[in-house]
Design a protein around this motif. Structure first.
Motif, PDB file in Angstrom:
ATOM      1  N   ILE A 176       9.975   8.759   9.271  1.00 14.83           N
ATOM      2  CA  ILE A 176       8.574   8.426   9.544  1.00 14.83           C
ATOM      3  C   ILE A 176       7.787   8.340   8.240  1.00 14.83           C
ATOM      4  CG2 ILE A 176       6.438   9.349  10.522  1.00 14.83           C
ATOM      5  CD1 ILE A 176       8.096  10.339  12.897  1.00 14.83           C
ATOM      6  N   LEU A 177       8.009   9.287   7.323  1.00 11.88           N
ATOM      7  CA  LEU A 177       7.309   9.252   6.041  1.00 11.88           C
ATOM      8  C   LEU A 177       7.675   8.009   5.234  1.00 11.88           C
ATOM      9  CD1 LEU A 177       7.520  12.993   4.880  1.00 11.88           C
ATOM     10  CD2 LEU A 177       5.529  11.782   5.794  1.00 11.88           C
ATOM     11  N   ASN A 178       8.927   7.557   5.345  1.00 17.30           N
ATOM     12  CA  ASN A 178       9.364   6.375   4.603  1.00 17.30           C
ATOM     13  C   ASN A 178       8.967   5.068   5.282  1.00 17.30           C
ATOM     14  OD1 ASN A 178      11.076   6.573   2.038  1.00 17.30           O
ATOM     15  ND2 ASN A 178      11.887   8.266   3.253  1.00 17.30           N
ATOM     16  N   SER A 179       8.413   5.152   6.481  1.00 17.13           N
ATOM     17  CA  SER A 179       8.084   3.947   7.240  1.00 17.13           C
ATOM     18  C   SER A 179       6.782   3.302   6.809  1.00 17.13           C
ATOM     19  CB  SER A 179       7.989   4.276   8.741  1.00 17.13           C
ATOM     20  OG  SER A 179       9.222   4.714   9.252  1.00 17.13           O
ATOM     21  N   ASN A 180       5.855   4.082   6.290  1.00 14.37           N
ATOM     22  CA  ASN A 180       4.484   3.609   6.173  1.00 14.37           C
ATOM     23  C   ASN A 180       4.239   2.479   5.176  1.00 14.37           C
ATOM     24  OD1 ASN A 180       3.273   5.104   8.234  1.00 14.37           O
ATOM     25  ND2 ASN A 180       3.300   6.944   6.984  1.00 14.37           N
ATOM     26  N   PRO A 181       4.941   2.390   4.039  1.00 13.87           N
ATOM     27  CA  PRO A 181       4.732   1.190   3.214  1.00 13.87           C
ATOM     28  C   PRO A 181       5.052  -0.091   3.971  1.00 13.87           C
ATOM     29  CG  PRO A 181       5.828   2.898   1.940  1.00 13.87           C
ATOM     30  CD  PRO A 181       5.789   3.393   3.357  1.00 13.87           C
ATOM     31  N   GLY A 182       6.085  -0.033   4.821  1.00 11.58           N
ATOM     32  CA  GLY A 182       6.421  -1.202   5.621  1.00 11.58           C
ATOM     33  C   GLY A 182       5.427  -1.453   6.735  1.00 11.58           C
ATOM     34  N   ILE A 183       4.965  -0.380   7.389  1.00  8.73           N
ATOM     35  CA  ILE A 183       4.029  -0.529   8.503  1.00  8.73           C
ATOM     36  C   ILE A 183       2.669  -1.018   8.025  1.00  8.73           C
ATOM     37  CG2 ILE A 183       2.740   0.729  10.260  1.00  8.73           C
ATOM     38  CD1 ILE A 183       5.155   2.544  10.622  1.00  8.73           C
ATOM     39  N   LYS A 184       2.145  -0.407   6.987  1.00  9.15           N
ATOM     40  CA  LYS A 184       0.785  -0.728   6.545  1.00  9.15           C
ATOM     41  C   LYS A 184       0.718  -2.001   5.717  1.00  9.15           C
ATOM     42  CE  LYS A 184      -3.283   1.222   4.261  1.00  9.15           C
ATOM     43  NZ  LYS A 184      -3.870   2.399   3.570  1.00  9.15           N
ATOM     44  N   LYS A 202       4.347   2.760  18.126  1.00  6.46           N
ATOM     45  CA  LYS A 202       5.621   2.335  18.723  1.00  6.46           C
ATOM     46  C   LYS A 202       6.782   2.579  17.772  1.00  6.46           C
ATOM     47  CE  LYS A 202       3.498  -1.181  21.675  1.00  6.46           C
ATOM     48  NZ  LYS A 202       3.367  -2.641  21.958  1.00  6.46           N
ATOM     49  N   CYS A 203       6.531   2.369  16.492  1.00  7.26           N
ATOM     50  CA  CYS A 203       7.578   2.615  15.488  1.00  7.26           C
ATOM     51  C   CYS A 203       7.929   4.097  15.429  1.00  7.26           C
ATOM     52  CB  CYS A 203       7.124   2.113  14.128  1.00  7.26           C
ATOM     53  SG  CYS A 203       8.278   2.431  12.775  1.00  7.26           S
ATOM     54  N   TYR A 204       6.919   4.955  15.333  1.00  5.91           N
ATOM     55  CA  TYR A 204       7.152   6.394  15.216  1.00  5.91           C
ATOM     56  C   TYR A 204       7.876   6.953  16.440  1.00  5.91           C
ATOM     57  CZ  TYR A 204       3.667   6.236  11.437  1.00  5.91           C
ATOM     58  OH  TYR A 204       2.985   5.950  10.295  1.00  5.91           O
ATOM     59  N   THR A 205       7.363   6.646  17.632  1.00 10.46           N
ATOM     60  CA  THR A 205       7.967   7.207  18.850  1.00 10.46           C
ATOM     61  C   THR A 205       9.367   6.650  19.075  1.00 10.46           C
ATOM     62  OG1 THR A 205       6.816   5.502  20.154  1.00 10.46           O
ATOM     63  CG2 THR A 205       5.774   7.662  19.974  1.00 10.46           C
TER      64      THR A 205
END
Length: 612
Positions: free
Chosen positions: A125-133, A305-308
């Motif tokens: 989840i912590l590594n997801s945010n550059p891609g999400i934002k 949706k990504c996190y869950t």
């Protein structure tokens, strides 16, 4: 000077002088410098396909640019399947059983797996945010932490691991293919080996491996974001196959088998280290996916949706499949006197006992289910990821399709069949991967959240200008490189001790290796944070975002939240007064908004007329 002239003088341009330099450098990089020499003409012919409005350079191609809104289609089930695939696969099924080799019983192994899965989900989840934002992938993420030139270090590490893991999972996929072929012909089931004893594989194993490799190759021409639906289907197919295998074996054995009731005889101190080692082994199998999560989180339709999806896809299947694998191994021990670690061994036992329509149907369904999960797991975790990484090394000549084909063709050189000679070889291969990727994940988290405060400039990813915020020192962030090497160096001695058991180990270094999941973040992460405090990175664009959506990738809601102007294909000088925009400034338009004189904004001609 009258009041109107003073207002114009105090107005500020949207594009800063620094961004002007970066835009000019970006334009220079995109210019076609085709020469007249024969080799220059050949190179121009093999450049990756691209539209006029989506240029290429030594730093970018269409596969590296931020993902547009229309392409962000992954929801809950897509991310559940993406993280379910590593669990609904032979590796997880087998690793759950292999953990018993650490002399933990089933109950304690499951406890270690549950904790590891929660940590994996947290890291991911912590590594997801550059891609999400910001809708960027792993390749651009490496430029953020290591610098424009230093990023090659992180990319090359990931490419190397992708090639090894692609061959490794390809070999497991070949074993799954053989379950399907065994159901077709008894002669194939009993095929004699024509290889010499020095070759650590049979002819049947070789055929299955080659067939699986051939089946994977056409998928190189499929866009990564489009494999989400077949991945969901394959996850559920494999789930039903595992449930069927477990139910049959436990029912026929009359219980879970002898391994389930075994007691742990290890001393408490040793037992603690085996728990930690079990968690590191479990994490290592998916460490690459954790590190390059941005490659796929950029496809997310929403962060929730990504996190869950990834949390439940990691924790639920990871726990269930590992438990099922260990229960099946235990039941096999009671039924057949052997602890079978892989589904193909179990199916082969069934077919040898009774080659009937019932056993052949079971062999076909189990085989096709595991083959599908291995196929999409290998493509998403290694094939496409390696293509994305290689695109970051040679953007003008390699895109995802070409990079995926490359790893497909070269993965056989790692000789994955040698990973399965012994159980210790299997564990060593699995438990070493995370040593190289864990430091990258931790440094990325610190850089994104602590140093840059979750604010990035997309424009700066594609420039060699020294004014870019990812230039650091000569294009390299030496603090990140030093922290990465420190973490890897600390883990290498333990790996050597683990592989070469004849060497007398240093207990502390071996324990560090067993617990690298916990210790490497402290070493690499702690060192990087301390170095950043001692030698702070100072840049005028640090913790700043682009004023304009240069890549036309943000939705209206995102633009409003970030205070960013939308991208427009063609625009000359544009003035913004209050809530209105006018192409020409005059006193009449200003007089209508007396209260907004001090908030006048001028967008200069430096605003792009073409997509950046």
């Amino acid at each position: 000077m009258n009041e109107d002239e003073q207002t114009i003088k105090n107005a500020y341009p949207v594009v800063s002088p620094t961004d002007v330099c970066i835009l000019e450098n970006e334009k220079e990089l995109q210019e076609d410098r085709q020469g007249n020499k024969w080799w220059q003409k050949v190179l121009s012919k093999i450049e990756v396909p691209h539209d006029i409005g989506d240029p290429i350079s030594v730093l970018r191609n269409p596969d590296l640019r931020p993902i547009k809104t229309k392409d962000r289609t992954w929801g809950f089930w897509s991310f559940f399947a993406y993280w379910g695939l590593p669990n609904f696969a032979v590796a997880t099924y087998s690793t759950g059983s292999a953990l018993l080799a650490l002399q933990l019983n089933i109950q304690q192994s499951i406890g270690a797996v549950v904790i590891a899965n929660i940590l994996i989900a947290f890291f991911t989840i912590l590594n997801s945010n550059p891609g999400i934002k910001y809708h960027i992938g792993y390749t651009l993420d490496q430029r953020m932490i290591f610098g424009v030139y230093g990023s090659f270090l992180g990319i090359i590490i990931r490419v190397g691991l992708s090639i090894v893991l692609y061959g490794y999972l390809g070999w497991l996929g070949g074993l799954c293919m053989n379950m399907v072929f065994d159901s077709f012909s008894k002669n194939y089931l009993n095929m004699k080996n024509t290889f010499s004893e020095s070759v650590p594989m049979t002819r049947k194993d070789c055929i299955g491996f080659l067939c699986f490799q051939l089946i994977q190759m056409p998928f190189a021409f499929v866009r990564p974001r489009r494999v989400n639906v077949p991945s969901i289907v394959s996850c559920f197919m494999t789930l039903f196959a595992i449930i069927g295998m477990m139910a049959y074996l436990i029912s026929k054995n009359g219980g879970p088998g002898p391994l389930y009731h075994e007691k742990v005889t290890l001393p408490s101190s040793t037992r603690s280290w085996m728990w930690i080692s079990a968690m590191s082994i479990w994490y290592s199998g998916v460490s690459g996916g954790v590190t390059n999560q941005s490659d796929y989180s950029r496809f997310a339709s929403s962060s929730k949706k990504c996190y869950t999806g990834l949390f439940l896809g990691t924790v639920l299947p990871g726990t269930f499949v590992s438990l099922a694998g260990m229960l099946c191994a235990s039941a096999c021990k009671g039924l057949y006197g052997e602890t079978y670690w892989t589904p193909d061994e179990i199916v082969e036992q069934w077919l040898n006992d009774d080659y009937s329509a019932k056993s052949r149907a079971a062999s076909f369904f189990v085989g096709i289910s595991f083959t599908s999960s291995q196929l999409f797991l290998n493509l998403t975790q290694n094939g496409y990821s390696c293509g994305m990484d290689l695109a970051g090394i040679l953007p003008k000549y390699i895109d995802i399709k070409r990079g995926t084909l490359f790893v497909q063709l070269i993965s056989w050189v790692v000789q994955p069949w040698t990973f399965f000679n012994t159980s210790s070889g299997f564990l060593n291969a699995m438990s070493s991967f995370g040593i190289f990727t864990t430091p990258i994940s931790v440094i990325s988290i610190i850089e994104y959240y602590c140093i840059r405060k979750s604010k990035l400039s997309q424009l700066d990813f594609f420039t060699l200008s020294k004014k870019g915020s990812y230039w650091f020192d000569y294009g390299v962030n030496w603090k990140a490189v030093a922290s990465l090497l420190a973490g890897i160096t600390m883990g290498i001695p333990g790996l050597i001790y683990q592989v070469h058991e004849e060497i007398s180990p240093n207990t502390e270094m071996l324990n560090f290796y067993h617990g690298y999941l916990f210790f490497i973040p402290l070493v690499s992460g702690g060192l990087y944070y301390i170095l950043s405090l001692i030698f702070p990175f100072k840049h005028e664009k640090l913790c700043c975002e682009d004023p304009i959506d240069y890549f036309d990738c943000f939705s209206e809601k995102e633009l409003e939240k970030m205070g960013m102007l939308p991208f427009e294909e063609s625009q000359e000088v544009l003035y913004e007064v209050g809530d209105q925009r006018v192409e020409e400034f005059d006193a009449a338009s200003l007089s209508e908004h007396e209260e907004d004189k001090n908030n006048l904004r001028i967008e200069t001609k430096l605003r792009p007329k073409k997509r950046i």
